[in-house]
Design an enzyme around this catalytic site. Structure first.
Site, PDB file in Angstrom:
ATOM      1  N   ASP A  14       1.303  -1.132   0.078  1.00 40.60           N
ATOM      2  CA  ASP A  14      -0.345   0.408   0.223  1.00 40.60           C
ATOM      3  C   ASP A  14       0.950   1.156   0.235  1.00 40.60           C
ATOM      4  O   ASP A  14       2.624   0.683   0.620  1.00 40.60           O
ATOM      5  CB  ASP A  14      -0.968  -0.051   0.704  1.00 40.60           C
ATOM      6  CG  ASP A  14      -1.989   1.275   1.709  1.00 40.60           C
ATOM      7  OD1 ASP A  14      -2.030   1.211   0.640  1.00 40.60           O
ATOM      8  OD2 ASP A  14      -1.418   1.735   2.357  1.00 40.60           O
ATOM      9  N   ASP A  16      -0.422   5.114   0.654  1.00 41.11           N
ATOM     10  CA  ASP A  16      -1.088   6.935   1.104  1.00 41.11           C
ATOM     11  C   ASP A  16      -0.930   5.598   3.235  1.00 41.11           C
ATOM     12  O   ASP A  16      -1.511   4.495   3.295  1.00 41.11           O
ATOM     13  CB  ASP A  16      -2.655   6.796   1.190  1.00 41.11           C
ATOM     14  CG  ASP A  16      -2.214   7.638  -0.620  1.00 41.11           C
ATOM     15  OD1 ASP A  16      -0.854   7.809   0.162  1.00 41.11           O
ATOM     16  OD2 ASP A  16      -2.895   7.849  -0.473  1.00 41.11           O
ATOM     17  N   ASP A 222      -1.979  -0.833   5.865  1.00 42.40           N
ATOM     18  CA  ASP A 222      -2.589  -0.411   7.099  1.00 42.40           C
ATOM     19  C   ASP A 222      -4.076  -0.488   7.674  1.00 42.40           C
ATOM     20  O   ASP A 222      -4.366   0.550   8.218  1.00 42.40           O
ATOM     21  CB  ASP A 222      -1.889   1.487   7.744  1.00 42.40           C
ATOM     22  CG  ASP A 222      -2.224   2.694   6.512  1.00 42.40           C
ATOM     23  OD1 ASP A 222      -2.787   1.962   5.392  1.00 42.40           O
ATOM     24  OD2 ASP A 222      -2.712   3.081   6.909  1.00 42.40           O
TER      25      ASP A 222
END
Length: 277
Positions: A14, A16, A222
């Site tokens: 991922d 961001d 996250d």
């Protein structure tokens, strides 16, 4: 899958809040581990809600020429001929691509009909680049790139929780899905970030002349929209969210980084690389 059977590793990450800082979108703190991945010839595949236009710009900045996945698993891109220079092109014609979810025009048509039924939201297509910039912290040029979409649409929900549940029911009836990301909900077809795992196992098995079971996948993320990717990887790495509690997974090999964002990304991969290389 037993780690002893794995001959080559790939990274799916991922961006961001994971490789990129949640607030300033920088990856400076991860430079050491990014460099070591390149030295060990371990592909680092960006797997993100960002668009093609956003990702190719970031890949140029970070010197990353690996394949990549955009819009929460909706579209995959691999540079044609696997040429090093082609890997940094900003022209979609220089990539083999696969759109594996509902095309963007169909999503906008659905949202128009949903709004006619009284649902309240504001999507990227409704916003000028200046408004996207204000909502995301991007500058206006970056916000314009974020609006160049092919198979997903971020939106801000403006109704109450009850109407959100009704909206989700309507979405399911149309065989679409609504995924909650860090800042926005993402409307998209039947794909997610985990869709890339099987695809790239097979792709790199062919590249390295190995069985797919010999390709190990490290996944880092996250957010809730990273959960399936993390659970289906061989080595999930949870990056603590900038706000709130980190994801809790059922995967027995889960590593949780010690810090949010690129600092945690760097720490977790440096420890993994030291153990395996």
């Amino acid at each position: 899958m037993s780690p002893t059977r794995i001959s080559r590793w790939i990274v799916l990450t991922d961006l961001d809040g994971t490789l990129l800082d949640h607030h300033n979108y920088q990856a400076e703190a991860a430079k050491e581990s990014l460099s070591l991945l390149a030295q060990h010839n371990i592909p680092c595949i960006f797997n993100t809600s960002k668009t093609f236009a956003e990702v190719v710009q970031l890949r140029q900045q970070l010197g990353n020429s690996s394949p990549f996945v955009c819009e929460n698993g909706s579209a995959l891109f691999i540079a044609k001929n696997n040429a090093e220079t082609a890997g940094f092109s900003t022209d979609q014609a220089d990539y083999n691509s696969e759109i594996i979810a509902t095309p963007y025009a169909d999503l906008l048509r659905f949202l128009f009909q949903a709004r006619q039924q009284g649902f309240s939201f504001r999507s990227f297509n409704d916003m000028p680049a200046s408004e996207v910039a204000a909502m995301t912290g991007l500058d206006e040029q970056q916000a314009w790139l974020a609006k160049q979409r092919c198979a997903s649409e971020p939106l801000l929900w403006q109704g109450d929780d009850h109407s959100l549940q009704q909206f989700r029911q309507l979405i399911r009836q149309h065989k679409l899905q609504l995924i909650q990301g860090g800042r926005f909900y993402h409307l998209m077809g039947d794909a997610d970030k985990a869709s890339a795992i099987g695809f790239f196992r097979n792709y790199y098995a062919h590249q390295y002349q190995l069985a797919p079971s010999q390709i190990g996948v490290i996944a880092l993320g996250d957010g809730e929209n990273d959960r399936n990717m993390l659970e289906q990887s061989d080595q999930p790495v949870v990056i603590p969210a900038a706000c709130g509690q980190p994801l809790t997974l059922t995967h027995s090999q889960t590593i949780t980084a010690t810090s949010p964002g690129p600092a945690g990304w760097n720490q977790a991969l440096l420890a993994w690389l030291e153990k395996h290389y």
